[in-house]
Motif scaffolding. Structure first.
Motif, PDB file in Angstrom:
ATOM      1  N   CYS A   1       1.001  -1.190   0.132  1.00 37.97           N
ATOM      2  CA  CYS A   1       0.133  -0.024   0.103  1.00 37.97           C
ATOM      3  C   CYS A   1       0.870   1.173  -0.131  1.00 37.97           C
ATOM      4  O   CYS A   1       0.453   2.398  -0.438  1.00 37.97           O
ATOM      5  N   ASP A   2       1.886   1.194   0.713  1.00 38.83           N
ATOM      6  CA  ASP A   2       2.907   2.538   0.851  1.00 38.83           C
ATOM      7  C   ASP A   2       3.601   2.476  -0.683  1.00 38.83           C
ATOM      8  O   ASP A   2       3.647   3.828  -1.057  1.00 38.83           O
ATOM      9  N   GLU A   3       4.045   1.745  -1.181  1.00 40.61           N
ATOM     10  CA  GLU A   3       4.452   1.765  -2.453  1.00 40.61           C
ATOM     11  C   GLU A   3       3.591   2.128  -3.543  1.00 40.61           C
ATOM     12  O   GLU A   3       3.905   3.041  -4.357  1.00 40.61           O
ATOM     13  N   LYS A   4       2.528   1.946  -3.423  1.00 44.27           N
ATOM     14  CA  LYS A   4       1.182   2.297  -4.359  1.00 44.27           C
ATOM     15  C   LYS A   4       0.967   3.755  -4.177  1.00 44.27           C
ATOM     16  O   LYS A   4       0.964   4.416  -5.084  1.00 44.27           O
ATOM     17  N   ALA A   5       0.981   4.310  -2.968  1.00 41.86           N
ATOM     18  CA  ALA A   5       0.819   5.542  -2.550  1.00 41.86           C
ATOM     19  C   ALA A   5       1.957   6.188  -3.277  1.00 41.86           C
ATOM     20  O   ALA A   5       1.743   7.544  -3.860  1.00 41.86           O
ATOM     21  N   GLN A   6       3.307   5.942  -3.235  1.00 45.81           N
ATOM     22  CA  GLN A   6       4.239   6.546  -3.543  1.00 45.81           C
ATOM     23  C   GLN A   6       4.562   6.695  -5.115  1.00 45.81           C
ATOM     24  O   GLN A   6       4.397   7.860  -5.577  1.00 45.81           O
ATOM     25  N   TYR A   7       3.911   5.751  -5.842  1.00 50.03           N
ATOM     26  CA  TYR A   7       3.729   5.871  -7.160  1.00 50.03           C
ATOM     27  C   TYR A   7       2.597   6.911  -7.504  1.00 50.03           C
ATOM     28  O   TYR A   7       2.654   7.587  -8.650  1.00 50.03           O
ATOM     29  N   SER A   8       1.624   6.955  -6.910  1.00 41.18           N
ATOM     30  CA  SER A   8       0.470   7.804  -7.162  1.00 41.18           C
ATOM     31  C   SER A   8       0.761   9.219  -6.900  1.00 41.18           C
ATOM     32  O   SER A   8       0.389  10.184  -7.588  1.00 41.18           O
ATOM     33  N   ASN A   9       1.640   9.368  -5.830  1.00 41.24           N
ATOM     34  CA  ASN A   9       2.109  10.810  -5.504  1.00 41.24           C
ATOM     35  C   ASN A   9       3.188  11.200  -6.638  1.00 41.24           C
ATOM     36  O   ASN A   9       3.251  12.451  -6.961  1.00 41.24           O
ATOM     37  N   LEU A  10       3.875  10.407  -7.270  1.00 46.74           N
ATOM     38  CA  LEU A  10       4.731  10.690  -8.183  1.00 46.74           C
ATOM     39  C   LEU A  10       3.995  11.122  -9.471  1.00 46.74           C
ATOM     40  O   LEU A  10       4.209  12.078 -10.026  1.00 46.74           O
ATOM     41  N   LEU A  11       2.955  10.413  -9.825  1.00 48.15           N
ATOM     42  CA  LEU A  11       2.104  11.012 -10.951  1.00 48.15           C
ATOM     43  C   LEU A  11       1.533  12.207 -10.656  1.00 48.15           C
ATOM     44  O   LEU A  11       1.469  13.080 -11.313  1.00 48.15           O
ATOM     45  N   ARG A  12       0.793  12.220  -9.337  1.00 47.18           N
ATOM     46  CA  ARG A  12       0.213  13.816  -9.095  1.00 47.18           C
ATOM     47  C   ARG A  12       1.342  14.867  -9.239  1.00 47.18           C
ATOM     48  O   ARG A  12       0.894  15.784  -9.489  1.00 47.18           O
ATOM     49  N   SER A  13       2.411  14.637  -8.791  1.00 48.96           N
ATOM     50  CA  SER A  13       3.534  15.651  -8.904  1.00 48.96           C
ATOM     51  C   SER A  13       3.919  16.200 -10.369  1.00 48.96           C
ATOM     52  O   SER A  13       4.356  17.124 -10.654  1.00 48.96           O
ATOM     53  N   GLN A  14       3.190  15.216 -11.335  1.00 47.98           N
ATOM     54  CA  GLN A  14       3.701  15.721 -12.628  1.00 47.98           C
ATOM     55  C   GLN A  14       2.347  16.317 -13.254  1.00 47.98           C
ATOM     56  O   GLN A  14       2.334  16.917 -14.546  1.00 47.98           O
ATOM     57  N   LEU A  15       1.485  16.681 -12.570  1.00 48.85           N
ATOM     58  CA  LEU A  15      -0.035  17.365 -13.127  1.00 48.85           C
ATOM     59  C   LEU A  15       0.031  18.607 -12.438  1.00 48.85           C
ATOM     60  O   LEU A  15       0.111  18.760 -11.251  1.00 48.85           O
ATOM     61  N   THR A  16      -0.392  19.518 -13.211  1.00 47.98           N
ATOM     62  CA  THR A  16      -0.773  20.942 -12.748  1.00 47.98           C
ATOM     63  C   THR A  16      -2.195  20.988 -12.247  1.00 47.98           C
ATOM     64  O   THR A  16      -2.821  19.961 -12.589  1.00 47.98           O
ATOM     65  N   SER A  17      -2.585  22.004 -11.593  1.00 46.20           N
ATOM     66  CA  SER A  17      -3.940  22.082 -10.882  1.00 46.20           C
ATOM     67  C   SER A  17      -4.790  22.244 -12.008  1.00 46.20           C
ATOM     68  O   SER A  17      -6.027  21.585 -11.844  1.00 46.20           O
ATOM     69  N   HIS A  18      -4.537  22.666 -13.110  1.00 43.86           N
ATOM     70  CA  HIS A  18      -5.537  22.733 -14.485  1.00 43.86           C
ATOM     71  C   HIS A  18      -5.796  21.427 -14.781  1.00 43.86           C
ATOM     72  O   HIS A  18      -6.903  21.103 -15.110  1.00 43.86           O
ATOM     73  N   GLU A  19      -4.638  20.524 -14.816  1.00 42.77           N
ATOM     74  CA  GLU A  19      -4.756  19.073 -15.241  1.00 42.77           C
ATOM     75  C   GLU A  19      -5.768  18.180 -14.298  1.00 42.77           C
ATOM     76  O   GLU A  19      -6.493  17.283 -14.854  1.00 42.77           O
ATOM     77  N   ILE A  20      -5.559  18.469 -13.021  1.00 39.50           N
ATOM     78  CA  ILE A  20      -6.211  17.484 -12.169  1.00 39.50           C
ATOM     79  C   ILE A  20      -7.591  18.155 -12.061  1.00 39.50           C
ATOM     80  O   ILE A  20      -8.588  17.247 -11.982  1.00 39.50           O
ATOM     81  N   THR A  21      -8.036  19.580 -12.416  1.00 31.48           N
ATOM     82  CA  THR A  21      -9.282  19.661 -12.470  1.00 31.48           C
ATOM     83  C   THR A  21      -9.975  19.303 -13.645  1.00 31.48           C
ATOM     84  O   THR A  21     -11.155  18.753 -13.680  1.00 31.48           O
ATOM     85  N   LEU A  22      -9.204  19.270 -15.005  1.00 30.51           N
ATOM     86  CA  LEU A  22      -9.939  18.634 -16.239  1.00 30.51           C
ATOM     87  C   LEU A  22     -10.105  17.160 -15.898  1.00 30.51           C
ATOM     88  O   LEU A  22     -11.068  16.567 -16.438  1.00 30.51           O
ATOM     89  N   LEU A  23      -9.319  16.391 -15.270  1.00 29.32           N
ATOM     90  CA  LEU A  23      -9.118  15.211 -15.099  1.00 29.32           C
ATOM     91  C   LEU A  23     -10.549  14.734 -14.278  1.00 29.32           C
ATOM     92  O   LEU A  23     -11.128  13.868 -14.413  1.00 29.32           O
TER      93      LEU A  23
END
Length: 280
Positions: A211-233
């Motif tokens: 679970c911790d490793e999955k959280a780390q990878y999802s955090n890495l993905l989130r770090s590549q996205l801007t707030s506008h990308e998150i909003t549109l997603l």
């Protein structure tokens, strides 16, 4: 592993020594040299022989178990290496697809913006149509990459706010997305949305990662996205064409760092609170 090997060596040594020197040991103890007596004396150690056999079998079984665990650990380590390599390849592909995104605001949006500013001009502001178009005209041309995402979010936010009193918040966003993004620019945005969905789904379905490793990878993905990308997603995740993207965004807390503003407030009324919360 070394302990098991040492125990096995000791068992084999004792067993071999007993087989070679048992007769001499009988004589040295003064128990006689008659073969029948020696045979009876040797039979009295049958329990020891059985015990040694059992210990030997146990040692072999333990060795097999340790080897199986080592092989499993090696397989898991190899899987993690392959997953990490695949993950960063997908991130690179996501960035490429983001650069290929194109968007142009609708004529309806431009006319509505012109109309709203004209009404304000009638109320006392001297703003000509030329001034209005020069102020907002930079949105009227086709925008690429992240600029295209910004333009799409800007238009969606405008329509959502404009129609907020006339419909359900979720339906308001979904209908605006369907009309101004999906129907007009589906071929441009869909590959980008699909790659983000694929990354999150692979993280969720992996049976080896903790679970911790999955959280780390999802955090890495989130770090590549801007707030506008998150909003549109997040808006895309509400549409039926996005499958369960909204669940993935919620599960991995992808909306956590959305900045305060109208877009976040609208989405907070639709998404579960977990989508905006840190992981415990």
């Amino acid at each position: 592993m070394r302990i098991v090997i040492l125990i096995g060596i000791m068992i084999v040594t004792v067993w071999g020594a007993w087989g070679v020197f048992s007769v001499d040991l009988h004589r040295w103890l003064g128990l006689g040299t008659d073969l029948e007596e020696i045979a009876l004396w040797g039979d009295s150690f049958g329990v020891i022989n059985a015990l040694i056999s059992a210990l030997g079998f146990t040692a072999v079984l333990a060795t097999l178990i340790v080897q199986a665990r080592a092989v499993a650990d090696q397989a898991e380590d190899l899987h993690r290496q392959r997953f990490e390599s695949s993950f960063f390849e997908l991130l690179g592909l996501m960035r490429e697809l983001r650069e290929n995104v194109t968007y142009q605001v609708s004529q309806k949006y431009m006319e509505s913006r012109d109309s709203s500013h004209s009404k304000r001009a009638i109320g006392g502001f001297k703003v000509s149509t030329v001034d209005i178009r020069s102020r907002h005209g930079h949105f009227s041309r086709i925008r690429k990459g992240h600029d295209g995402i910004v333009a799409a979010v800007t238009e969606l936010r405008y329509w959502a706010k404009k129609n907020s009193k006339n419909s359900d918040p979720r339906q308001n966003l979904v209908s605006s997305y369907d009309e101004f993004v999906y129907r007009r620019w589906e071929s441009s945005f869909s590959p980008y949305f699909r790659i983000v969905y694929t990354i999150l789904m692979r993280i969720r379905e992996d049976s080896v990662l903790s679970c911790d490793e999955k959280a780390q990878y999802s955090n890495l993905l989130r770090s590549q996205l801007t707030s506008h990308e998150i909003t549109l997603l997040a808006i895309n995740g509400l549409a039926s064409v996005s499958k369960d993207l909204d669940d993935l965004l919620t599960e991995f807390r992808m909306l956590k760092y959305m900045p305060e503003g109208s877009a976040r407030r609208m989405l907070e009324n639709i998404y579960k609170p977990e989508a905006f919360m840190p992981r415990s």
